[in-house]
Design a protein around this motif. Structure first.
Motif, PDB file in Angstrom:
ATOM      1  N   LEU A   1      31.411  37.584  27.929  1.00 33.24           N
ATOM      2  CA  LEU A   1      32.417  38.226  28.780  1.00 33.24           C
ATOM      3  C   LEU A   1      32.051  38.020  30.257  1.00 33.24           C
ATOM      4  O   LEU A   1      30.902  37.726  30.579  1.00 33.24           O
ATOM      5  N   PRO A   2      33.022  38.211  31.148  1.00 30.96           N
ATOM      6  CA  PRO A   2      32.695  38.096  32.568  1.00 30.96           C
ATOM      7  C   PRO A   2      31.590  39.087  32.918  1.00 30.96           C
ATOM      8  O   PRO A   2      31.579  40.207  32.416  1.00 30.96           O
ATOM      9  N   GLY A   3      30.707  38.689  33.752  1.00 33.82           N
ATOM     10  CA  GLY A   3      29.581  39.552  34.084  1.00 33.82           C
ATOM     11  C   GLY A   3      28.408  39.285  33.167  1.00 33.82           C
ATOM     12  O   GLY A   3      27.341  39.880  33.320  1.00 33.82           O
TER      13      GLY A   3
ATOM     14  N   ARG B   1      39.476  45.955  31.702  1.00 31.49           N
ATOM     15  CA  ARG B   1      38.297  45.932  32.555  1.00 31.49           C
ATOM     16  C   ARG B   1      37.217  45.007  32.004  1.00 31.49           C
ATOM     17  O   ARG B   1      36.530  44.342  32.748  1.00 31.49           O
ATOM     18  N   GLU B   2      37.146  44.969  30.678  1.00 33.86           N
ATOM     19  CA  GLU B   2      36.096  44.121  30.111  1.00 33.86           C
ATOM     20  C   GLU B   2      36.320  42.649  30.433  1.00 33.86           C
ATOM     21  O   GLU B   2      35.387  41.853  30.451  1.00 33.86           O
ATOM     22  N   LEU B   3      37.574  42.308  30.692  1.00 33.34           N
ATOM     23  CA  LEU B   3      37.860  40.919  31.075  1.00 33.34           C
ATOM     24  C   LEU B   3      37.996  40.776  32.587  1.00 33.34           C
ATOM     25  O   LEU B   3      38.379  39.729  33.081  1.00 33.34           O
ATOM     26  N   GLN B   4      37.685  41.857  33.287  1.00 30.96           N
ATOM     27  CA  GLN B   4      37.796  41.882  34.750  1.00 30.96           C
ATOM     28  C   GLN B   4      39.197  41.485  35.212  1.00 30.96           C
ATOM     29  O   GLN B   4      39.368  40.808  36.215  1.00 30.96           O
TER      30      GLN B   4
ATOM     31  N   GLY C   1      42.524  51.750  27.574  1.00 35.17           N
ATOM     32  CA  GLY C   1      42.566  51.430  26.148  1.00 35.17           C
ATOM     33  C   GLY C   1      42.644  49.935  26.001  1.00 35.17           C
ATOM     34  O   GLY C   1      42.394  49.203  26.951  1.00 35.17           O
ATOM     35  N   LEU C   2      42.971  49.515  24.780  1.00 36.23           N
ATOM     36  CA  LEU C   2      42.992  48.077  24.525  1.00 36.23           C
ATOM     37  C   LEU C   2      44.110  47.414  25.288  1.00 36.23           C
ATOM     38  O   LEU C   2      45.156  48.004  25.566  1.00 36.23           O
ATOM     39  N   LEU C   3      43.869  46.159  25.604  1.00 37.20           N
ATOM     40  CA  LEU C   3      44.889  45.322  26.194  1.00 37.20           C
ATOM     41  C   LEU C   3      46.000  45.172  25.157  1.00 37.20           C
ATOM     42  O   LEU C   3      45.745  44.812  24.007  1.00 37.20           O
ATOM     43  N   ASP C   4      47.225  45.479  25.559  1.00 37.93           N
ATOM     44  CA  ASP C   4      48.346  45.438  24.620  1.00 37.93           C
ATOM     45  C   ASP C   4      49.182  44.209  24.948  1.00 37.93           C
ATOM     46  O   ASP C   4      49.808  44.144  25.991  1.00 37.93           O
TER      47      ASP C   4
END
Lengths: 331, 800
Positions: free
Chosen positions: B97-99, B121-124, B131-134
């Motif tokens: 993942l980024p970071g 956020r996890e993918l910046q 919550g999850l990317l929808d």
């Protein structure tokens, strides 16, 4: 209570007080304040004078003066008597741990101190020192330094203008021109002074600062000499282990030109400390030196930058605020 | 200039990390200011949540089955918004993942999880961790996340010095990398169209009225274009280089500018109804509304692109609003020209309008790059906007830009560098720089620089290039000083150090105040201050005419910060405009001092420190002059001063050196400062002080120590109040001549018994002869004479 009664009362109180002085329950100072102080009992009585009708004032005043003189006399006598009886510390026990009488000493401004230190270093390798005007004409600040009238390099100089041909010098390089106009080579000079830039004021920038310019002209001056000189200075100023790098840059009045960074361990980054280079042949021509014969180098250190690195000062504005809490740190 | 590393790779192989590349280019003269590392995402794909089951051991966690199109994975998820059928991003085991976070198989509360479902956020992509990317329900499964959400490319921001317009492009930077590393530089392969085609001449005619301003103008036509979005790769590169994507046509123009460094312009052909382009000087007062919707007023230094009637662009600076590309544009006119640097610079400066184009033209664009830039734009319009080029290219080139022929001597390189750079290396560097050369004799080259290097005009320019490519760090460090230079004068400010030290010894803190002041403050003493044309603010619009104002401000600052007892001094330049013009500016070095509050602070040995007074400052000044061995300085009243309520001139042998006095509270108000207790200041001409001190040093001679005893007498004189101590001292000096060692007042006594308006002063007079012992008789005679003259001349009376 009439004034007379009060006078008697004070007289009585004073007598009691003197007794307690002798048996040590009150100090001399206590009594001085209680009776003779600005808000003491005698002053209190004098204050009552103004309540009296004008006709009674002179006689009452006289009474009070007598009282004061009388009590003062008693007080002095008692004090004298006491002093002859109180124990004095033996010579051996005088309290040498009391602070000494303080002597105020001023401070040299860090800019002055840094410039002086720089002068000292360069004087050891034969640099003389010269100065020039802070307000100068276009020729000395730009034209003779190979800034043609519409050259983009003038964008780098955010200049304060007095009129189209007059500027607050943007660098001490104007002194190079004044020197070379008036002297024949060879030359080895250091030129400290104040310079101005039309820059927004922040912790990093101020509308004025100080530079120490150097100029060395002789027949065989090379880039090796320039590097040698700058390193010599950096090692004297920042210690033998100073880590520096020379990188190519551009100034109209030098070619080749370089900027020198030194490594700042604390900030973990390179910090620019000096711009320098070999004197451009056009500069020599503008002052009537033959560039086929003469070569030279020039450099310009930022004094505040050096002081900031040396003393770890993080705001350039502190230099010009005259805050004694700052100034007095440079003893 | 921001450079996307991925873009550089079109032209040269890059093996370095972004930081290494930044360092390498910095050492070549392109100072890297910021490095943006690329964020990479690996093994993250679109996937559908097919089942959501409760976790056996944790209420907040869910046990999900996730289908990535090729396999189904068990994934534990804590997001509140997870639902069956949701399409989101799955970071599979082994994902990056980024970071730098890596995804491994995990065991959570006894259950195994093979991957992670991602939030924004996890993918910046944003800070959202709700919550999850929808993703939309029709999103295909197994798509790489990089395709959906391109991550920013690695980029480096460089500060390019104004002499290097050739480095304001990706190709230019790539050329420097090739030069330094010896790797091959791969130019673009361009489709240039048929050579003799001239169809385009039916569409447009180019007329250059001002060939000095426009030495070259290339034009062409592309038809049937479709305005739309740009492809992702282009958007990504432009964004990495700091350029927002607009539409494919505008993007192509910007892309070519950033790629080749040569500005170009794309006009909507509909707005050139006259079918001609005329390049001419603007008329005085002519106006054009530019792309940014601002009406610009022009003068005759501006260069205009017109259709023969209407202006359609300010050449080299900005296009006109009317002629720009819009959504319904179908046919475009492409301009790729070379404009005169000075004209563009003057024009841009007078408009206060600096653009990516003007920045390049004013530094010197490449007259030969016009053609490449033109074809690159045409090719991209065909590839990305469906356009069809009208065959042919109009190349109006009335004024050829010639490159100089320069002789480069190895002997001169050696002299300037101070170290040996071999001939082979020099030749290699010359070629790498694109310089055409011939060896005219051994160790001498005849060079023609390439057209993209307008900065290479003289031998020294080439020498600089050779040393630059050789590497400044490879030049050895040898401090080498010999020879004594007969330079005069020596440091004229050397004695200043001594003066500073004396002031410091007297308890003064040295200050450096701002030399820029408001008109009111700088003019507060009635002199004409030097005024700036372009001040930073009204508060800093004039040069100071004195130093005391700065110290008064400093004292107020310190008082407000809990330091009311100050002794401050400053040495610096002040300026006055005595007549108009540069010659009328007088610059003078001054020294000023200011004292305030009490002499010291309260302490054990002094419960009531004395207040600073006129006599304290006078004492400091006397100490200064005394330390400098300057005698004969006198202070006399001066009524003409706004600064002081009691002002005095400081003078030496009729020459006025400066003044001192008690600061007038009205003056404080006038310069915008608060009133306060007594402030006492002085200001003197430091240039003169230095001269006098320097002379004093030169004239300093040893005085033989007198072996005969000194005799002291006290004399008590009753004097009128208006008789000053100095009058008595002078009288005594006149009578005693060189027998007088010293006279000093010891005590002043006033009492009604003396009579009103009278005072009694006790003087101590010391006599000494360098030749003999003075007898009682000598002294008595002298005293009698003193008393007699004091009675006669000063109306004194001896008090016994």
């Amino acid at each position: 209570m009439s004034l007379d009664q009060q006078i008697e009362a004070v007289r009585e109180q004073f007598r009691t007080s003197l007794d307690s002085l002798l048996n040590d329950s009150k100090s001399v100072e206590d009594i001085r304040i209680e009776f003779f102080g600005r808000k003491g009992k005698i002053a209190g009585l004098f204050a009552r004078l103004k309540e009296l009708p004008a006709s009674e004032k002179p006689s009452a005043g006289k009474l009070l003066n007598e009282l004061r003189n009388n009590l003062q006399q008693q007080f002095d006598q008692t004090q004298e008597k006491l002093e002859s009886t109180t124990s004095k510390p033996a010579e051996d026990y005088f309290d040498y741990t009391l602070p000494g009488v303080p002597v105020k000493r001023g401070t040299v401004h860090p800019i002055q101190a840094t410039m002086d230190e720089m002068k000292d270093i360069f004087q050891t390798i034969g640099f003389n020192v010269a100065y020039g005007p802070e307000i100068d004409d276009d020729r000395h600040n730009f034209e003779a330094l190979n800034f043609p009238p519409h050259h983009p390099a003038r964008d780098m100089q955010d200049t304060f203008f007095v009129d189209k041909q007059t500027v607050l010098r943007t660098h001490t390089s104007n002194v190079q021109i004044h020197l070379m106009e008036n002297q024949r080579p060879p030359l080895r000079y250091l030129m400290p002074g104040k310079v101005y830039r039309n820059e927004a004021i922040s912790f990093k920038h101020y509308c004025l600062f100080h530079q120490v310019e150097g100029l060395y002209v002789d027949k065989n001056v090379s880039f090796v000499d320039l590097k040698g000189t700058v390193y010599y200075f950096l090692q004297k100023m920042f210690g033998k282990d100073v880590k520096a790098r020379f990188r190519p840059s551009f100034f109209p009045f030098t070619e080749p030109s370089a900027e020198v960074d030194i490594w700042n361990e604390q900030r973990n980054q390179w910090m620019e400390i000096v711009g320098c280079g070999m004197v451009d042949p056009n500069v020599f021509e503008s002052v009537g030196y033959d560039p086929a014969v003469w070569h030279g180098f020039a450099f310009g250190f930022g004094v505040e930058r050096i002081a900031m690195l040396k003393y770890k000062i993080d705001d350039i504005r502190l230099f010009y605020q005259s805050d004694v809490r700052f100034l007095e740190q440079f003893k | 200039m921001i450079v996307a590393i991925d873009w550089l790779k079109d032209f040269v192989e890059i093996k370095e990390t972004p930081q290494e590349l930044a360092d390498m280019l910095t050492m070549l003269g392109m100072e890297a200011e910021a490095v943006t590392a690329a964020e990479t995402v690996e093994n993250v794909v679109t996937a559908r949540v097919s089942e959501v089951n409760p976790h056996p051991n944790a209420d907040r966690l869910k046990l999900c089955l996730v289908d990535d199109g090729s396999a189904t994975h068990q994934v534990i998820c804590g997001a509140p918004n997870v639902y069956a059928g949701q399409i989101s991003l799955l970071a599979r085991v082994g994902a990056k993942l980024p970071g730098g976070q890596k995804i491994k198989k995990a065991r959570l509360r006894g259950s195994e999880s093979f991957g992670m479902l991602c939030s924004e956020r996890e993918l910046q992509l944003s800070d959202s961790h709700e919550g999850l990317l929808d993703l939309p329900s029709d999103t295909a499964l197994g798509l790489d996340a990089n395709e959906l959400f391109p991550q920013p490319l690695a980029a480096i921001e460089f500060e390019i010095t104004p002499n290097r317009p050739d480095c304001l492009s990706h190709y230019g930077i790539a050329r420097e990398i090739a030069l330094k590393t010896g790797r091959e530089l791969q130019p673009l392969s361009l489709r240039r169209g048929k050579e003799n085609a001239n169809d385009v001449e039916d569409f447009v005619d180019i007329i250059i009225d001002d060939s000095e301003g426009c030495p070259r103008y290339i034009a062409g036509i592309v038809e049937n274009i479709k305005v739309g979005p740009s492809p992702d790769w282009m958007v990504q590169r432009l964004e990495a280089a700091g350029q927002r994507s607009i539409n494919n046509i505008v993007d192509i123009s910007n892309y070519v500018l950033l790629e080749l460094g040569h500005p170009n312009h794309i006009f909507d052909y509909r707005h050139v109804p006259t079918k001609k382009v005329v390049i001419r000087r603007a008329g005085k007062g002519e106006t054009i509304t530019t792309l940014d919707d601002i009406e610009r007023k022009l003068d005759d230094q501006h260069l205009l692109i017109t259709d023969g009637e209407q202006p359609i662009a300010i050449a080299g600076i900005m296009g006109g609003e009317l002629s720009g590309v819009t959504d319904d544009t179908t046919t475009v006119l492409i301009e790729s020209a070379y404009f005169d640097p000075v004209r563009i610079r003057k024009g841009s400066k007078s408009l206060g309008l600096m653009t990516e184009a003007s920045r390049r033209f004013e530094r010197g664009a490449d007259p030969q790059a016009t053609e490449d830039a033109f074809w690159r734009v045409v090719n991209l319009l065909e590839e990305l906007a469906g356009g069809q080029a009208v065959p042919g290219m109009i190349d109006a080139y009335p004024r050829k830009v010639a490159m100089p022929l320069i002789t480069l001597r190895k002997s001169e390189i050696d002299l300037i560098a101070g170290c040996e750079i071999t001939s082979d290396r020099i030749a290699t560097y010359l070629s790498g720089l694109g310089i055409e050369w011939q060896q005219s004799q051994s160790d001498e080259w005849l060079c023609t620089p390439p057209s993209f290097r307008p900065d290479l005009e003289r031998e020294i320019d080439l020498i600089e290039e050779i040393i630059r490519v050789y590497g400044y760090d490879n030049v050895p460090v040898i401090p080498n000083y010999s020879g004594v230079y007969d330079q005069s004068p020596q440091d004229t400010l050397k004695p200043l150090t001594h003066i500073v030290n004396i002031m410091v010894g007297l308890g003064f803190n040295q200050c450096y105040s701002n030399s820029l002041q408001s008109a009111d403050v700088a003019g507060s003493l009635g002199q004409i201050p030097v005024e700036l044309m372009n001040p930073l603010s009204e508060e800093m619009s004039h040069m100071r005419t004195d130093l005391l104002t700065g110290l008064l401000k400093a004292d107020e600052f310190n008082r407000n910060n809990g330091h009311p007892n100050n002794r401050l001094f400053e040495i610096g330049q002040v300026f006055t405009q005595t007549q108009p013009g540069f010659k009328g500016i007088v610059e003078e070095k001054r020294m000023a001092g200011l004292i305030s509050g009490t002499v010291g602070t309260q302490h054990f040995h002094d419960s009531e420190p004395a207040k600073q007074s006129f006599f304290h400052l006078k004492g400091y000044l006397e100490a200064l002059f005394n330390n400098l061995d300057i005698s004969g300085v006198i202070f006399k009243p001066n009524s003409e001063t706004a600064q002081f309520s009691h002002g005095f001139d400081i003078s030496l042998q009729e020459e006025e050196l400066g003044s001192l006095g008690i600061i007038n509270p009205d003056y404080l108000k006038k310069i915008g400062l608060e009133e306060t207790g007594a402030l006492i200041g002085f200001e003197i001409n430091a240039d003169r002080l230095l001269d006098i001190y320097t002379q004093t040093l030169e004239q300093r001679r040893y005085q033989r120590i007198t072996v005969f005893p000194a005799v002291a007498r006290d004399i008590n004189l009753v004097l009128d109040d208006n008789i000053m101590v100095e009058q008595v001292s002078e009288l005594v000096e006149n009578i005693s001549g060189n027998l007088l060692k010293k006279i000093a007042p010891m005590d002043i006594f006033r009492h009604k018994s003396l009579g009103s308006g009278k005072k009694s002063i006790t003087f101590r007079v010391e006599f000494q002869s360098s030749e003999r012992t003075l007898t009682d008789d000598d002294i008595a005679k002298m005293m009698d004479k003193i008393i007699a003259e004091a009675e006669n001349k000063l109306g004194a009376e001896l008090r016994t």
